[in-house]
Motif scaffolding. Structure first.
Motif, PDB file in Angstrom:
ATOM      1  N   ARG A 257      62.577 -86.458  33.976  1.00 60.33           N
ATOM      2  CA  ARG A 257      61.577 -86.183  32.635  1.00 60.33           C
ATOM      3  C   ARG A 257      60.544 -85.583  33.211  1.00 60.33           C
ATOM      4  NH1 ARG A 257      62.472 -91.583  29.115  1.00 60.33           N
ATOM      5  NH2 ARG A 257      61.731 -89.982  27.484  1.00 60.33           N
ATOM      6  N   THR A 258      60.313 -84.554  33.777  1.00 63.87           N
ATOM      7  CA  THR A 258      59.259 -83.835  33.985  1.00 63.87           C
ATOM      8  C   THR A 258      59.161 -82.557  33.055  1.00 63.87           C
ATOM      9  OG1 THR A 258      60.548 -82.147  35.308  1.00 63.87           O
ATOM     10  CG2 THR A 258      59.589 -84.095  36.562  1.00 63.87           C
ATOM     11  N   GLU A 259      59.681 -82.533  31.910  1.00 63.24           N
ATOM     12  CA  GLU A 259      59.494 -81.394  31.111  1.00 63.24           C
ATOM     13  C   GLU A 259      58.163 -81.524  30.318  1.00 63.24           C
ATOM     14  OE1 GLU A 259      61.869 -83.849  29.566  1.00 63.24           O
ATOM     15  OE2 GLU A 259      62.809 -83.536  31.395  1.00 63.24           O
ATOM     16  N   GLY A 260      57.279 -80.681  30.656  1.00 65.16           N
ATOM     17  CA  GLY A 260      55.934 -80.491  29.990  1.00 65.16           C
ATOM     18  C   GLY A 260      55.223 -81.805  30.398  1.00 65.16           C
ATOM     19  N   ALA A 261      55.554 -82.420  31.532  1.00 72.94           N
ATOM     20  CA  ALA A 261      54.608 -83.692  32.047  1.00 72.94           C
ATOM     21  C   ALA A 261      53.345 -83.356  32.496  1.00 72.94           C
ATOM     22  CB  ALA A 261      55.349 -84.372  32.882  1.00 72.94           C
ATOM     23  N   LYS A 262      52.351 -83.768  31.906  1.00 72.36           N
ATOM     24  CA  LYS A 262      50.817 -83.642  32.576  1.00 72.36           C
ATOM     25  C   LYS A 262      50.695 -84.298  33.597  1.00 72.36           C
ATOM     26  CE  LYS A 262      49.056 -80.984  28.907  1.00 72.36           C
ATOM     27  NZ  LYS A 262      50.447 -80.359  28.737  1.00 72.36           N
ATOM     28  N   ILE A 263      51.325 -85.549  33.812  1.00 74.42           N
ATOM     29  CA  ILE A 263      51.040 -86.489  34.677  1.00 74.42           C
ATOM     30  C   ILE A 263      52.464 -86.689  35.458  1.00 74.42           C
ATOM     31  CG2 ILE A 263      50.633 -89.017  35.550  1.00 74.42           C
ATOM     32  CD1 ILE A 263      49.041 -89.227  32.829  1.00 74.42           C
ATOM     33  N   LEU A 264      52.482 -86.635  37.147  1.00 74.66           N
ATOM     34  CA  LEU A 264      53.497 -86.487  37.747  1.00 74.66           C
ATOM     35  C   LEU A 264      53.557 -87.861  38.819  1.00 74.66           C
ATOM     36  CD1 LEU A 264      54.473 -82.720  38.352  1.00 74.66           C
ATOM     37  CD2 LEU A 264      55.946 -84.755  36.870  1.00 74.66           C
ATOM     38  N   LEU A 265      54.549 -88.756  38.988  1.00 71.22           N
ATOM     39  CA  LEU A 265      54.646 -89.525  40.113  1.00 71.22           C
ATOM     40  C   LEU A 265      55.492 -88.972  40.893  1.00 71.22           C
ATOM     41  CD1 LEU A 265      55.238 -92.955  38.154  1.00 71.22           C
ATOM     42  CD2 LEU A 265      53.618 -92.695  39.834  1.00 71.22           C
ATOM     43  N   LEU A 266      55.159 -89.096  42.301  1.00 67.77           N
ATOM     44  CA  LEU A 266      56.086 -88.522  43.284  1.00 67.77           C
ATOM     45  C   LEU A 266      56.452 -89.751  44.352  1.00 67.77           C
ATOM     46  CD1 LEU A 266      56.157 -85.318  45.284  1.00 67.77           C
ATOM     47  CD2 LEU A 266      56.383 -87.525  46.616  1.00 67.77           C
ATOM     48  N   LEU A 291      58.527 -87.774  36.843  1.00 69.49           N
ATOM     49  CA  LEU A 291      58.750 -88.242  38.270  1.00 69.49           C
ATOM     50  C   LEU A 291      59.342 -87.234  38.968  1.00 69.49           C
ATOM     51  CD1 LEU A 291      59.035 -90.955  40.242  1.00 69.49           C
ATOM     52  CD2 LEU A 291      60.842 -91.159  39.319  1.00 69.49           C
ATOM     53  N   LEU A 292      58.974 -86.876  40.304  1.00 76.08           N
ATOM     54  CA  LEU A 292      59.474 -86.284  41.532  1.00 76.08           C
ATOM     55  C   LEU A 292      59.828 -87.254  42.501  1.00 76.08           C
ATOM     56  CD1 LEU A 292      56.928 -83.411  41.671  1.00 76.08           C
ATOM     57  CD2 LEU A 292      58.992 -83.355  40.306  1.00 76.08           C
ATOM     58  N   LYS A 293      61.115 -86.940  43.055  1.00 69.92           N
ATOM     59  CA  LYS A 293      61.545 -87.729  44.102  1.00 69.92           C
ATOM     60  C   LYS A 293      61.939 -86.937  45.175  1.00 69.92           C
ATOM     61  CE  LYS A 293      64.664 -89.236  41.046  1.00 69.92           C
ATOM     62  NZ  LYS A 293      65.513 -90.111  40.548  1.00 69.92           N
ATOM     63  N   LEU A 294      61.289 -86.979  46.338  1.00 71.00           N
ATOM     64  CA  LEU A 294      61.393 -86.081  47.525  1.00 71.00           C
ATOM     65  C   LEU A 294      62.319 -86.694  48.263  1.00 71.00           C
ATOM     66  CD1 LEU A 294      59.990 -83.940  48.927  1.00 71.00           C
ATOM     67  CD2 LEU A 294      58.680 -85.552  50.196  1.00 71.00           C
ATOM     68  N   ARG A 295      63.525 -85.768  48.428  1.00 70.76           N
ATOM     69  CA  ARG A 295      64.622 -86.194  49.257  1.00 70.76           C
ATOM     70  C   ARG A 295      64.488 -85.719  50.715  1.00 70.76           C
ATOM     71  NH1 ARG A 295      68.331 -85.928  45.909  1.00 70.76           N
ATOM     72  NH2 ARG A 295      68.824 -87.941  45.816  1.00 70.76           N
ATOM     73  N   LEU A 296      64.386 -84.062  50.583  1.00 69.08           N
ATOM     74  CA  LEU A 296      64.331 -83.476  51.981  1.00 69.08           C
ATOM     75  C   LEU A 296      62.908 -83.397  52.710  1.00 69.08           C
ATOM     76  CD1 LEU A 296      65.865 -81.701  53.969  1.00 69.08           C
ATOM     77  CD2 LEU A 296      65.010 -79.638  52.609  1.00 69.08           C
ATOM     78  N   TRP A 297      62.758 -84.374  53.596  1.00 70.60           N
ATOM     79  CA  TRP A 297      61.433 -84.596  54.236  1.00 70.60           C
ATOM     80  C   TRP A 297      61.181 -83.607  55.353  1.00 70.60           C
ATOM     81  CZ3 TRP A 297      56.827 -85.799  53.669  1.00 70.60           C
ATOM     82  CH2 TRP A 297      55.917 -86.610  54.602  1.00 70.60           C
ATOM     83  N   ARG A 298      62.157 -83.190  56.083  1.00 69.31           N
ATOM     84  CA  ARG A 298      61.912 -82.299  57.195  1.00 69.31           C
ATOM     85  C   ARG A 298      63.351 -81.244  57.284  1.00 69.31           C
ATOM     86  NH1 ARG A 298      57.321 -82.897  56.836  1.00 69.31           N
ATOM     87  NH2 ARG A 298      56.007 -83.099  58.401  1.00 69.31           N
ATOM     88  N   PRO A 299      63.378 -79.918  57.119  1.00 67.79           N
ATOM     89  CA  PRO A 299      62.099 -79.222  56.807  1.00 67.79           C
ATOM     90  C   PRO A 299      61.519 -79.483  55.348  1.00 67.79           C
ATOM     91  CG  PRO A 299      64.251 -78.238  56.826  1.00 67.79           C
ATOM     92  CD  PRO A 299      64.578 -79.356  57.139  1.00 67.79           C
TER      93      PRO A 299
END
Lengths: 391, 276
Positions: A257-266, A291-299
């Motif tokens: 649900r990031t479409e046009g979002a002013k605030i992002l949680l990660l 919301l952003l969910k980080l899956r790939l930490w390295r690289p």
């Protein structure tokens, strides 16, 4: 179509290692990982998996035994958690530098003291710089799928690097989830047999890991750095192929649900699904939150991060680990650094919470958004807070 | 026993040695750890040790929890490191009475290297090694003492590796006092603990202890009582036995008794012996 079954996530990870036809498992018991290797020991004992199970005397020995096994060209798997990962620490660097693709599940756990067996990501952050490919899972299906992917990525001749698949201890390892287990022939199609290009072989002797004086060492490290960065397109290629065969597409950074979002949680790991519920509630209340969910930490996925945050005004990074006396949570600090060179970047705030098995519920994620909106810019050192701590 | 403690209605005579606010403990019904901890505390009490100078160090595992229950200076350290931690304590403050209370997995597997080196250097401390043949805390996996053909969650068809014979191992490494009892020998265990606490040098008492939840259930001794009966009917007292013969098998005899009691130079050296 595969079969969807209710399965404890630890057992699903063991199932993935089994369906990958792992040759060697060397492991030491540690909560909350133990169910994974216990299940593998059982599969070996009852003949469902033709592998060597080595019940070593410590994690340091577990990782060392895994290196020996991979060096002969065996497909090798292990699992650990928290203190166990820390005890492996020096060997982790050797695995990546010697290009030995050990595949390892890490049931993320807090680090002593005080002794705590519950979930947080302090162990994950402590091994950040070991040169391993690191994937952080959000749920059980993700854990099963990415365990399979880890073998394909790590063993790819263009990569040949060890891979850690992180799953939050207890929050993921000990829950039963509906997990789709694919047919074996599809797995075989996706994951070719392991063929290590330069295995230890008495007929063609070679030396691994030998001494490098100052005149060689920096070049060896540069080669490692180039190699790890070059793994990213191959990881993406693997996930694309996985999507083609199994119908689930993974990305370095998932968006919700990031479409046009002013605030992002990660978030990283199992926080993601709780934060999704919080985002739904905030969106329903008319707030522009995604919301952003980080899956790939390295690289680290620099490009994807820059693209996904470009339209936001505020980015809130939630860490489940603390860098004592440093600039904030480790992910917060890295993300802020990754965006520093951007002309247009959101204000970035960090929260550290959920340490040692403390739950962060939907209301807490809503609370973090509220608190972030109240926080006045006050200089770099105050740009993060520990959330929900009794003073 | 101190009459003041006994006189308190409802109180346990050992309460003054326990952090009662941490109770009930986490040990399973039928576990031997309560008995062993009680016996250690009685031995400390009867030895009239100055409890302000007595410390208990334990590593990780079910046995390791003991450090958190005793009202002495106590240290719960990382897995396997009870002995190096205790070595630091004793050498930095030779006035302390140092007791290491830990399990077979902690002392003989992940900390196995420290076990032989502490014995070799003959550090003045008492080690109580509770041997339940399995990793209990993590759910019953194969350990360094699991008997041949013993079943565990990581050796479903039976263990094919030779286990450590702990008295033989530490004896060979140089320990000056080595004994073994089971939880069916509480009186003997108490006398041995008192003797071990007074011994100068590295003393180790191995206590064979039931783990019905994992080891017993998987090896046809389903309850704590079954395991205690096994100890009662299969233990043979042989003081100063040949240590090569005190191996423990799945269904054979358990040889118990005091095996080694010798004197040799220990660390920290008594004042005046090394120029201090």
């Amino acid at each position: 179509m595969g079969k969807k079954v209710g399965m404890e996530v630890s057992l699903a990870i063991a199932e993935a290692a089994k369906m990958a036809n792992t040759d060697v498992v060397a492991a030491y018991p540690i909560t909350p990982q133990t169910h994974i290797v216990e299940r593998l020991a059982e599969l070996v004992a009852n003949g469902e998996l033709d592998a060597e199970y080595i019940p070593v005397e410590s994690e340091h020995s577990a990782m060392s035994a895994c290196l020996g096994a991979v060096a002969t060209g065996a497909r090798t798997f292990t699992a650990t958690a928290g203190q166990g990962l820390e005890l492996m620490h020096e060997v982790l660097y050797v695995a990546s530098a010697m290009r030995l693709p050990v595949i390892m599940s890490v049931a993320n756990r807090a680090l002593s003291a005080p002794l705590n067996v519950w979930g947080d990501q302090s162990d994950l952050m402590a091994v950040r710089d070991t040169g391993w490919i690191q994937i952080i899972c959000e749920n059980g299906q993700d854990a099963y799928d990415n365990t399979l992917c880890a073998f394909r990525i790590g063993e790819d001749k263009r990569v040949l690097l060890p891979v850690m698949v992180h799953v939050d201890g207890f929050y993921l390892t000990h829950v039963i989830e509906p997990i789709e287990i694919p047919e074996q022939d599809k797995v075989n199609h996706f994951l070719p047999p392991f063929s290590y290009p330069l295995p230890l072989d008495p007929d063609k002797p070679l030396t691994m890991g030998a001494f490098a004086p100052p005149i060689l060492f920096s070049e060896a490290k540069k080669a490692q750095e180039v190699n790890l960065r070059a793994a990213k397109p191959i990881i993406l290629e693997c996930w694309a192929e996985f999507a083609k065969i199994f119908g689930r597409q993974y990305k370095p950074i998932e968006q919700y649900r990031t479409e046009g979002a002013k605030i992002l949680l990660l978030t990283l790991g199992s926080f993601g699904e709780t934060a999704m519920a919080a985002v739904d509630k905030l969106r329903d209340a008319g707030q522009s939150v995604g919301l952003l969910k980080l899956r790939l930490w390295r690289p680290f996925p620099f490009e994807e991060l820059r693209q996904t945050v470009s339209g936001a005004e505020l980015l809130i990074v939630v860490d489940r680990a603390l860098s004592f006396g440093g600039p904030g949570g480790p992910a917060f600090s890295e993300i802020r650094s990754a965006l520093y060179s951007e002309k247009k970047r959101p204000r970035i705030l960090g929260f550290v919470g959920g340490l040692g098995g403390r739950d962060l519920m939907v209301a807490e994620f809503e609370g973090m958004v509220k608190r972030a909106l109240e926080m006045k810019p006050s200089g770099a050192e105050q740009e993060f807070e520990m959330y929900g701590v009794r003073e | 026993m101190k009459t003041t403690a006994i006189a308190r209605i409802g109180a346990h005579p050992l309460d003054e040695y326990l952090r009662t606010d941490r109770l009930p403990h986490i040990w399973c019904p039928g576990c031997g750890l309560g008995m062993i901890l009680g016996t250690v505390l009685r031995a400390i009490d009867k030895s009239r040790l100055d409890i302000d100078r007595t410390t208990i160090v334990s590593g990780i595992g079910c046995t390791g929890r003991a450090a958190g229950y005793v009202k002495l200076d106590s240290f719960h350290v990382t897995h396997g490191r009870a002995l190096p931690f205790a070595t630091g304590l004793k050498l930095a403050n030779p006035n302390l009475k140092v007791v290491v209370f830990s399990g077979d997995g902690d002392l003989a597997a992940i900390g196995g290297n420290h076990l032989i080196h502490a014995a070799r250097r003959n550090i003045d401390m008492t080690v109580i090694c509770v041997n339940n043949f399995i990793y209990g805390m993590t759910g019953g996996q194969l350990g360094p003492t699991t008997p041949e053909m013993g079943r565990t969650t990581t050796s479903r068809k039976g263990n094919t590796e030779k286990p450590f014979n702990i008295p033989y191992l530490v004896g060979a490494a140089g320990a000056t006092y080595v004994a073994r009892w089971t939880t069916a020998h509480v009186r003997q265990m108490e006398r041995t603990f008192i003797e071990a606490l007074q011994k100068k040098g590295f003393s180790l008492v191995e206590v064979i202890s039931p783990c019905p939840t994992y080891y017993g259930r998987m090896n046809e001794q389903a309850t704590g009582l079954d395991q205690m009966r096994y100890y009662r009917y299969n233990s043979v007292v042989k003081h100063f036995a040949n240590l090569a013969d005190v191996d423990i098998s799945l269904d054979g005899q358990i040889i118990v008794g005091k095996f080694i009691d010798i004197d040799r130079p220990y660390l920290p050296a008594p004042k005046g012996e090394n120029g201090k």
